[in-house]
Design an enzyme around this catalytic site. Structure first.
Site, PDB file in Angstrom:
ATOM      1  N   MET A   1      -5.978  -4.418  12.858  1.00  0.00           N
ATOM      2  CA  MET A   1      -5.008  -4.519  13.943  1.00  0.00           C
ATOM      3  C   MET A   1      -4.320  -3.203  14.315  1.00  0.00           C
ATOM      4  O   MET A   1      -3.329  -3.228  15.042  1.00  0.00           O
ATOM      5  CB  MET A   1      -3.950  -5.581  13.578  1.00  0.00           C
ATOM      6  CG  MET A   1      -4.552  -6.953  13.322  1.00  0.00           C
ATOM      7  SD  MET A   1      -3.379  -8.222  12.777  1.00  0.00           S
ATOM      8  CE  MET A   1      -2.396  -8.435  14.240  1.00  0.00           C
ATOM      9  N   GLU A   2      -4.804  -2.071  13.806  1.00  0.00           N
ATOM     10  CA  GLU A   2      -4.083  -0.820  14.075  1.00  0.00           C
ATOM     11  C   GLU A   2      -4.964   0.397  14.377  1.00  0.00           C
ATOM     12  O   GLU A   2      -4.588   1.270  15.161  1.00  0.00           O
ATOM     13  CB  GLU A   2      -3.191  -0.435  12.860  1.00  0.00           C
ATOM     14  CG  GLU A   2      -2.110  -1.415  12.504  1.00  0.00           C
ATOM     15  CD  GLU A   2      -2.591  -2.531  11.578  1.00  0.00           C
ATOM     16  OE1 GLU A   2      -3.702  -2.394  11.004  1.00  0.00           O
ATOM     17  OE2 GLU A   2      -1.871  -3.541  11.443  1.00  0.00           O
TER      18      GLU A   2
ATOM     19  N   GLU B   1       0.826  -1.213   0.000  1.00  0.00           N
ATOM     20  CA  GLU B   1       0.000   0.000   0.000  1.00  0.00           C
ATOM     21  C   GLU B   1       0.851   1.249   0.000  1.00  0.00           C
ATOM     22  O   GLU B   1       0.555   2.218  -0.698  1.00  0.00           O
ATOM     23  CB  GLU B   1      -0.906  -0.003   1.223  1.00  0.00           C
ATOM     24  CG  GLU B   1      -1.868  -1.146   1.188  1.00  0.00           C
ATOM     25  CD  GLU B   1      -2.725  -1.160   2.412  1.00  0.00           C
ATOM     26  OE1 GLU B   1      -3.938  -1.141   2.253  1.00  0.00           O
ATOM     27  OE2 GLU B   1      -2.162  -1.173   3.511  1.00  0.00           O
TER      28      GLU B   1
ATOM     29  N   GLY C   1     -10.720  -7.414   7.920  1.00  0.00           N
ATOM     30  CA  GLY C   1     -11.643  -8.534   7.774  1.00  0.00           C
ATOM     31  C   GLY C   1     -13.070  -8.037   7.961  1.00  0.00           C
ATOM     32  O   GLY C   1     -13.335  -7.255   8.876  1.00  0.00           O
TER      33      GLY C   1
ATOM     34  N   ASP D   1     -10.847 -10.083   3.550  1.00  0.00           N
ATOM     35  CA  ASP D   1     -11.266 -11.431   3.981  1.00  0.00           C
ATOM     36  C   ASP D   1     -12.475 -11.276   4.881  1.00  0.00           C
ATOM     37  O   ASP D   1     -12.836 -10.164   5.267  1.00  0.00           O
ATOM     38  CB  ASP D   1     -10.112 -12.127   4.729  1.00  0.00           C
ATOM     39  CG  ASP D   1      -9.626 -11.307   5.916  1.00  0.00           C
ATOM     40  OD1 ASP D   1      -8.664 -10.540   5.733  1.00  0.00           O
ATOM     41  OD2 ASP D   1     -10.241 -11.378   6.986  1.00  0.00           O
TER      42      ASP D   1
HETATM   43  N1  SAH Z   1      -1.251 -13.130   6.254  1.00  0.00           N
HETATM   44  C1  SAH Z   1      -0.884 -11.752   6.190  1.00  0.00           C
HETATM   45  C2  SAH Z   1      -1.219 -11.169   7.533  1.00  0.00           C
HETATM   46  C3  SAH Z   1      -1.060  -9.716   7.633  1.00  0.00           C
HETATM   47  S1  SAH Z   1      -1.683  -9.175   9.147  1.00  0.00           S
HETATM   48  C4  SAH Z   1       0.574 -11.632   5.844  1.00  0.00           C
HETATM   49  O1  SAH Z   1       1.283 -12.587   6.063  1.00  0.00           O
HETATM   50  O2  SAH Z   1       1.002 -10.602   5.305  1.00  0.00           O
HETATM   51  C5  SAH Z   1      -3.115  -8.484   8.627  1.00  0.00           C
HETATM   52  C6  SAH Z   1      -3.084  -7.037   8.284  1.00  0.00           C
HETATM   53  O3  SAH Z   1      -4.290  -6.771   7.620  1.00  0.00           O
HETATM   54  C7  SAH Z   1      -3.079  -6.115   9.482  1.00  0.00           C
HETATM   55  O4  SAH Z   1      -2.464  -4.898   9.128  1.00  0.00           O
HETATM   56  C8  SAH Z   1      -4.562  -5.943   9.800  1.00  0.00           C
HETATM   57  O5  SAH Z   1      -4.862  -4.607  10.155  1.00  0.00           O
HETATM   58  C9  SAH Z   1      -5.291  -6.292   8.513  1.00  0.00           C
HETATM   59  N2  SAH Z   1      -6.297  -7.383   8.552  1.00  0.00           N
HETATM   60  C10 SAH Z   1      -6.863  -7.892   7.422  1.00  0.00           C
HETATM   61  N3  SAH Z   1      -7.724  -8.879   7.732  1.00  0.00           N
HETATM   62  C11 SAH Z   1      -7.713  -9.004   9.079  1.00  0.00           C
HETATM   63  C12 SAH Z   1      -8.368  -9.895   9.985  1.00  0.00           C
HETATM   64  N4  SAH Z   1      -9.191 -10.842   9.552  1.00  0.00           N
HETATM   65  N5  SAH Z   1      -8.103  -9.774  11.309  1.00  0.00           N
HETATM   66  C13 SAH Z   1      -7.243  -8.832  11.743  1.00  0.00           C
HETATM   67  N6  SAH Z   1      -6.575  -7.974  10.919  1.00  0.00           N
HETATM   68  C14 SAH Z   1      -6.796  -8.048   9.612  1.00  0.00           C
END
Ligand code: SAH
Length: 260
Positions: free
Chosen positions: A200-201, A20, A86, A224
């Protein structure tokens, strides 16, 4: 906050993921790198607006550190977070965009001393996003999503099934967990029935902005459904879809400011 010399203070755009930030930096060719707190802050211009673009990294602490440095060292006048999330509420589908109206930390619980979710001593669990910025982001998202193929190409639209993406506005919840089971997302839906999306932020940045009196807004593309089938190809989705939405929405917001 303007500097003593009359140049407007910059606006901050924060992304959680490298793809991004990359899409945004491609629109900011004058970006100059400044190192602080182990991060690269890119200072430049987009549609004539002074901007600091930065990767927060993933999680609440990383995001809070980033926001604090933006406030203290860069004197930004507002922070916008762009990223993926998500979908929790029914009808919030992969490829939709959620503009936060308010944010809350779903994993903060100092009960029984404080009510569940409340930030101790702040007396609140929810932090409102700045209404004017959220309006502008939602307007930009509506315009982009009207024709997703124009931005993403017909192939990506077909590959990810993005035929009628929608823009939602409401509560976004944050916590230090990637929610990837149906049981956990059902529990979140039960506990916080008005939550549209989980990430998560965002709520961590909102809390820092509250402390500094800085306007804050957040826009998230749904990557997702926070369930066992969490998007098959998360990384590819972020690169092909979410990063383009994020950069497109942020750029449209800055363009709207330049017209004022
Ligand atoms: N599997 C990915 C995980 C990234 S962590 C990787 O290996 O790159 C997920 C990131 O996307 C975080 O910045 C969070 O803010 C966001 N995010 C997207 N879907 C999420 C979910 N289901 N739960 C929590 N955070 C999610």
């Amino acid at each position: 906050m303007d500097s003593p010399h009359g140049t407007p203070a910059p606006l901050a755009i924060v992304s959680a993921m490298q793809e991004e930030l990359g899409a945004l930096l491609a629109l900011m060719p004058d970006g100059r790198r400044v190192r602080a707190a182990g991060r690269d802050f890119w200072c430049g211009h987009l549609h004539g607006q002074p901007v600091v673009a930065v990767l927060s990294r993933i999680g609440k602490v990383a995001a809070a550190t980033t926001a604090t440095v933006l406030a203290e060292r860069f004197g930004v006048r507002a922070i916008v977070f762009t990223g993926v999330a998500g979908g929790l509420a029914p009808g919030v589908a992969v490829g939709d965009v959620v503009v936060a109206a308010g944010l809350l930390q779903h994993d903060l619980d100092a009960s029984p001393i404080f009510p569940k979710y409340e930030v101790p001593l702040l007396g609140r669990a929810r932090f409102d996003a700045d209404g004017a910025i959220a309006d502008a982001l939602a307007g930009a998202a509506h315009a982009l999503l009207r024709e997703p193929a124009a931005l993403l190409g017909a192939q990506a639209v077909a590959a990810f099934g993005l035929h009628a993406p929608r823009v939602h506005r409401g509560l976004v919840v944050s916590g230090d967990r990637f929610v990837s089971t149906a049981a956990e997302s059902a529990a979140l839906r039960h506990a916080l029935p008005d939550a549209l999306a989980v990430e998560m932020e965002g709520a961590a940045v909102a809390q820092v902005c509250h402390d500094y009196g800085l306007p804050f807004a957040a826009v998230r593309t749904i990557s997702d459904r926070a369930d066992d089938a969490a998007h098959a190809d998360f990384t590819r989705f972020v690169a092909a879809v979410a990063s383009r939405y994020s950069a497109g929405i942020a750029a449209a917001w800055l363009r709207s400011l330049s017209k004022k």
